[in-house]
Design an enzyme around this catalytic site. Structure first.
Site, mmCIF file in Angstrom:
data_model
loop_
_atom_site.group_PDB
_atom_site.id
_atom_site.type_symbol
_atom_site.label_atom_id
_atom_site.label_comp_id
_atom_site.label_asym_id
_atom_site.label_seq_id
_atom_site.Cartn_x
_atom_site.Cartn_y
_atom_site.Cartn_z
ATOM 1 N N ASP A 14 0.774 -1.101 -0.085
ATOM 2 C CA ASP A 14 -0.174 -0.056 0.140
ATOM 3 C C ASP A 14 0.812 1.176 0.061
ATOM 4 O OD1 ASP A 14 -2.095 1.724 0.141
ATOM 5 O OD2 ASP A 14 -2.673 0.981 2.162
ATOM 6 N N ASP A 108 -2.624 2.223 -6.130
ATOM 7 C CA ASP A 108 -1.751 2.712 -5.133
ATOM 8 C C ASP A 108 -1.708 1.494 -4.314
ATOM 9 O OD1 ASP A 108 -4.050 3.068 -4.295
ATOM 10 O OD2 ASP A 108 -3.551 4.591 -2.580
ATOM 11 N N GLU A 109 -2.303 0.298 -4.547
ATOM 12 C CA GLU A 109 -2.273 -1.084 -3.855
ATOM 13 C C GLU A 109 -2.605 -2.123 -4.430
ATOM 14 O OE1 GLU A 109 -5.176 -1.703 -0.477
ATOM 15 O OE2 GLU A 109 -6.429 0.024 -1.491
#
Length: 360
Positions: A14, A108-109
């Site tokens: 993350d 983003d993860e």
């Protein structure tokens, strides 16, 4: 009750305050300052906030007005999604050096299954550390990681030592980790569900574990069996490298609230046109049309209709949306409208992954 599979090694990566961190990386003048991406001061919603801003209670999904009220020194930055996608591709290229079993959740993860990995490294914890170091050295951003035997625990663990940290929950630690966990920290337990659990005397994982499955299904429906299993460390969902798109949507927040359906139709035409463009880009059609309405008091309403055939044409989408719009009277002026298409015709491909047991 389902039985657990042999241990897997799952990493959840993350990125730390991703959008805001990209802006601070690209513009040195913003470093160390409280910034919010999106959510212009008078309108809009915050997409991301830097850690400097989070200290003042600024976070994603709150209004720009409230964000500025909480942090008068807050700097608003317009989002640059093309830039975020560019950076995300670099990060995912790093992931692919370690495994092909990568399941992106957003820009983003992502989950990585490193049970069998390209480096031949038996330690998922060392791999996570190496991946984070490469992201920092090659991209210039920090990331946090959670490492465990399944996606559920890895996701929770990645939030433990943020920013720029990681946490491993090994197989023999999973049960104790979940038992002491505050119930609101369980992934998938939102504010409303947490409040309901509090009323039922469920404050920790141990409290949840003491409730029989019949009790949980009575109060939480199908989610009851999910809660019953995950608190026992049972979550057999695989890391799926080819996630199937479940819906395609387009929406718009207005500078001035709309109170007339005529003006709403004009805006919905443009939204339907954008939705049609996205559907054509992905070569997808769908059967279920949903109209999303967010009122000036931030309450939200959705109205849906399913068609007997697949559609992707703007005119057909708009015709149904008009019907949904006039289905009932508006309760207030409207600040956001959105249209989504679900029940899609994209082919479902199932990947079968053989999981082996290794020392963690």
């Amino acid at each position: 009750m389902s039985e657990p599979l042999p241990y897997r090694k799952i990493i959840h990566i993350d990125m730390d305050a991703f959008y805001a961190s990209v802006e601070q990386m690209d513009n040195p003048e913003l470093r160390g300052k409280p910034i919010a991406v999106g959510g212009a001061e008078n309108r809009g919603v915050v997409s991301a906030a830097s850690y400097e801003a989070r200290k003042f209670g600024v976070r994603s999904a709150i209004s720009g007005f409230l964000a500025k009220k909480n942090c008068p020194e807050l700097i608003f930055v317009r989002p640059r999604f093309d830039r975020y996608k560019e950076i995300s591709k670099k990060i995912h290229k790093i992931f692919s050096d370690y495994t092909d079993l990568i399941e992106p959740l957003s820009l983003d993860e992502a989950y990585l299954d490193v049970t069998k990995n390209k480096k031949g490294n038996p330690s998922a914890s060392l791999l996570a550390q190496e991946i984070r170091e490469r992201i920092f050295n090659e991209v210039g951003l920090t990331a946090s990681a959670g490492i465990s035997v399944n996606k559920f625990v890895a996701k929770i663990a990645s939030d433990y030592n943020k920013p720029n940290g990681q946490k491993t929950v090994s197989p023999d630690e999973v049960i104790a980790f979940l038992e002491q966990l505050p119930i609101q920290k369980f992934y998938g337990v939102g504010k409303v569900t947490a409040e309901k659990m509090f009323q039922l005397g469920i404050f920790t994982g141990m409290d949840l574990k003491l409730k029989p499955i019949e009790f949980l299904e009575k109060h939480f429906g199908k989610s009851g069996s999910f809660y019953y299993n995950v608190v026992r460390g049972i979550h057999n969902s695989e890391v799926k490298s080819n996630r199937i798109t479940k819906s395609v949507a387009a929406e718009h927040t207005f500078d001035v609230n709309l109170s007339s359906e005529i003006f709403m139709i004009e805006r919905l035409e443009k939204i339907a046109q954008e939705l049609e463009r996205r559907l054509k880009k992905y070569q997808i059609s769908g059967k279920t049309i949903t109209l999303k309405i967010k009122y000036s008091d931030f309450t939200q309403q959705t109205r849906s209709k399913s068609m007997p055939y697949f559609i992707s044409d703007k005119s057909l989408i708009l015709e149904t949306v008009k019907e949904l719009l006039y289905q009932e009277k508006m309760k207030d002026s409207v600040r956001l409208l959105g249209i989504s298409l679900s029940n899609l015709n994209n082919e479902i491909k199932k990947t079968i992954v053989v999981q082996l047991k290794f020392d963690f």
